[in-house]
Design a protein around this motif. Sequence first.
Motif, PDB file in Angstrom:
ATOM      1  N   LYS A 253       0.807  -1.213   0.000  1.00  0.00           N
ATOM      2  CA  LYS A 253       0.000   0.000   0.000  1.00  0.00           C
ATOM      3  C   LYS A 253       0.843   1.267   0.000  1.00  0.00           C
ATOM      4  CE  LYS A 253      -4.123  -2.100   1.740  1.00  0.00           C
ATOM      5  NZ  LYS A 253      -5.309  -1.939   2.544  1.00  0.00           N
ATOM      6  N   ALA A 254       2.070   1.172   0.446  1.00  0.00           N
ATOM      7  CA  ALA A 254       2.980   2.317   0.390  1.00  0.00           C
ATOM      8  C   ALA A 254       3.623   2.447  -0.994  1.00  0.00           C
ATOM      9  CB  ALA A 254       4.065   2.176   1.460  1.00  0.00           C
ATOM     10  N   ASP A 255       3.202   1.586  -1.923  1.00  0.00           N
ATOM     11  CA  ASP A 255       3.697   1.562  -3.310  1.00  0.00           C
ATOM     12  C   ASP A 255       5.169   1.175  -3.423  1.00  0.00           C
ATOM     13  OD1 ASP A 255       1.291   2.121  -4.595  1.00  0.00           O
ATOM     14  OD2 ASP A 255       1.604   4.293  -4.486  1.00  0.00           O
ATOM     15  N   LEU A 256       5.721   0.558  -2.381  1.00  0.00           N
ATOM     16  CA  LEU A 256       7.136   0.183  -2.446  1.00  0.00           C
ATOM     17  C   LEU A 256       7.394  -0.911  -3.470  1.00  0.00           C
ATOM     18  CD1 LEU A 256       8.189   0.318   1.297  1.00  0.00           C
ATOM     19  CD2 LEU A 256       8.718   1.937  -0.529  1.00  0.00           C
ATOM     20  N   ILE A 257       6.434  -1.779  -3.707  1.00  0.00           N
ATOM     21  CA  ILE A 257       6.631  -2.844  -4.694  1.00  0.00           C
ATOM     22  C   ILE A 257       6.734  -2.236  -6.082  1.00  0.00           C
ATOM     23  CG2 ILE A 257       5.618  -4.913  -5.728  1.00  0.00           C
ATOM     24  CD1 ILE A 257       4.334  -5.414  -2.914  1.00  0.00           C
ATOM     25  N   GLU A 258       5.781  -1.385  -6.415  1.00  0.00           N
ATOM     26  CA  GLU A 258       5.795  -0.752  -7.736  1.00  0.00           C
ATOM     27  C   GLU A 258       6.979   0.197  -7.900  1.00  0.00           C
ATOM     28  OE1 GLU A 258       3.008   2.260 -10.250  1.00  0.00           O
ATOM     29  OE2 GLU A 258       2.013   0.614  -9.192  1.00  0.00           O
ATOM     30  N   LEU A 259       7.227   1.016  -6.877  1.00  0.00           N
ATOM     31  CA  LEU A 259       8.300   2.010  -6.975  1.00  0.00           C
ATOM     32  C   LEU A 259       9.683   1.397  -7.105  1.00  0.00           C
ATOM     33  CD1 LEU A 259       6.983   4.583  -4.361  1.00  0.00           C
ATOM     34  CD2 LEU A 259       7.152   4.929  -6.837  1.00  0.00           C
ATOM     35  N   THR A 260       9.857   0.178  -6.571  1.00  0.00           N
ATOM     36  CA  THR A 260      11.162  -0.488  -6.664  1.00  0.00           C
ATOM     37  C   THR A 260      11.204  -1.532  -7.774  1.00  0.00           C
ATOM     38  OG1 THR A 260      10.542  -2.217  -5.094  1.00  0.00           O
ATOM     39  CG2 THR A 260      11.590  -0.213  -4.181  1.00  0.00           C
ATOM     40  N   GLY A 261      10.097  -1.683  -8.500  1.00  0.00           N
ATOM     41  CA  GLY A 261      10.053  -2.728  -9.524  1.00  0.00           C
ATOM     42  C   GLY A 261      10.100  -4.108  -8.903  1.00  0.00           C
ATOM     43  N   ASP A 262       9.524  -4.239  -7.714  1.00  0.00           N
ATOM     44  CA  ASP A 262       9.510  -5.500  -6.970  1.00  0.00           C
ATOM     45  C   ASP A 262      10.924  -6.025  -6.700  1.00  0.00           C
ATOM     46  OD1 ASP A 262       8.429  -7.591  -5.553  1.00  0.00           O
ATOM     47  OD2 ASP A 262       7.749  -8.718  -7.297  1.00  0.00           O
ATOM     48  N   ASP A 263      11.838  -5.080  -6.512  1.00  0.00           N
ATOM     49  CA  ASP A 263      13.225  -5.438  -6.188  1.00  0.00           C
ATOM     50  C   ASP A 263      13.309  -5.656  -4.679  1.00  0.00           C
ATOM     51  OD1 ASP A 263      15.953  -5.364  -5.445  1.00  0.00           O
ATOM     52  OD2 ASP A 263      16.447  -4.163  -7.199  1.00  0.00           O
ATOM     53  N   ARG A 264      13.328  -6.904  -4.293  1.00  0.00           N
ATOM     54  CA  ARG A 264      13.266  -7.227  -2.867  1.00  0.00           C
ATOM     55  C   ARG A 264      14.511  -6.809  -2.104  1.00  0.00           C
ATOM     56  NH1 ARG A 264       9.242 -12.177  -3.284  1.00  0.00           N
ATOM     57  NH2 ARG A 264       7.870 -11.107  -4.744  1.00  0.00           N
ATOM     58  N   ALA A 265      15.651  -6.800  -2.777  1.00  0.00           N
ATOM     59  CA  ALA A 265      16.865  -6.319  -2.120  1.00  0.00           C
ATOM     60  C   ALA A 265      16.737  -4.834  -1.807  1.00  0.00           C
ATOM     61  CB  ALA A 265      18.094  -6.583  -2.994  1.00  0.00           C
ATOM     62  N   ALA A 266      16.148  -4.071  -2.718  1.00  0.00           N
ATOM     63  CA  ALA A 266      15.958  -2.639  -2.490  1.00  0.00           C
ATOM     64  C   ALA A 266      14.959  -2.402  -1.355  1.00  0.00           C
ATOM     65  CB  ALA A 266      15.474  -1.952  -3.768  1.00  0.00           C
ATOM     66  N   ILE A 267      13.868  -3.175  -1.342  1.00  0.00           N
ATOM     67  CA  ILE A 267      12.882  -3.030  -0.271  1.00  0.00           C
ATOM     68  C   ILE A 267      13.511  -3.373   1.072  1.00  0.00           C
ATOM     69  CG2 ILE A 267      10.708  -3.923   0.665  1.00  0.00           C
ATOM     70  CD1 ILE A 267       9.811  -4.270  -2.317  1.00  0.00           C
ATOM     71  N   LEU A 268      14.269  -4.454   1.117  1.00  0.00           N
ATOM     72  CA  LEU A 268      14.956  -4.808   2.360  1.00  0.00           C
ATOM     73  C   LEU A 268      15.947  -3.715   2.745  1.00  0.00           C
ATOM     74  CD1 LEU A 268      15.492  -6.705   4.683  1.00  0.00           C
ATOM     75  CD2 LEU A 268      17.113  -7.940   3.213  1.00  0.00           C
TER      76      LEU A 268
END
Length: 72
Positions: free
Chosen positions: A19-34
């Motif tokens: 909901k914070a749009d982190l998936i879309e904003l990072t292109g679902d880059d899990r390393a970036a989200i972490l």
Amino acid sequence: MRRRERTRQLIELGGLVAKADLIELTGDDRAAILGLLVEAAATLRGERREEQFLLWRRRGQRAFADGAISAE
């Protein structure tokens, strides 16, 4: 914490990430989200913890109130 409660908690937290749009904003880059989450945790361990925590909490409360993010 029981397994069912933990599963629910993890699903809810994942929903906040979405909901914070982190998936879309990072292109679902899990390393970036972490990396974002690790950086936030480091900030909360630092000298400006209280100030930053208050800022993030207020932003989150406004997002819930604006309907941008559901409280449940």
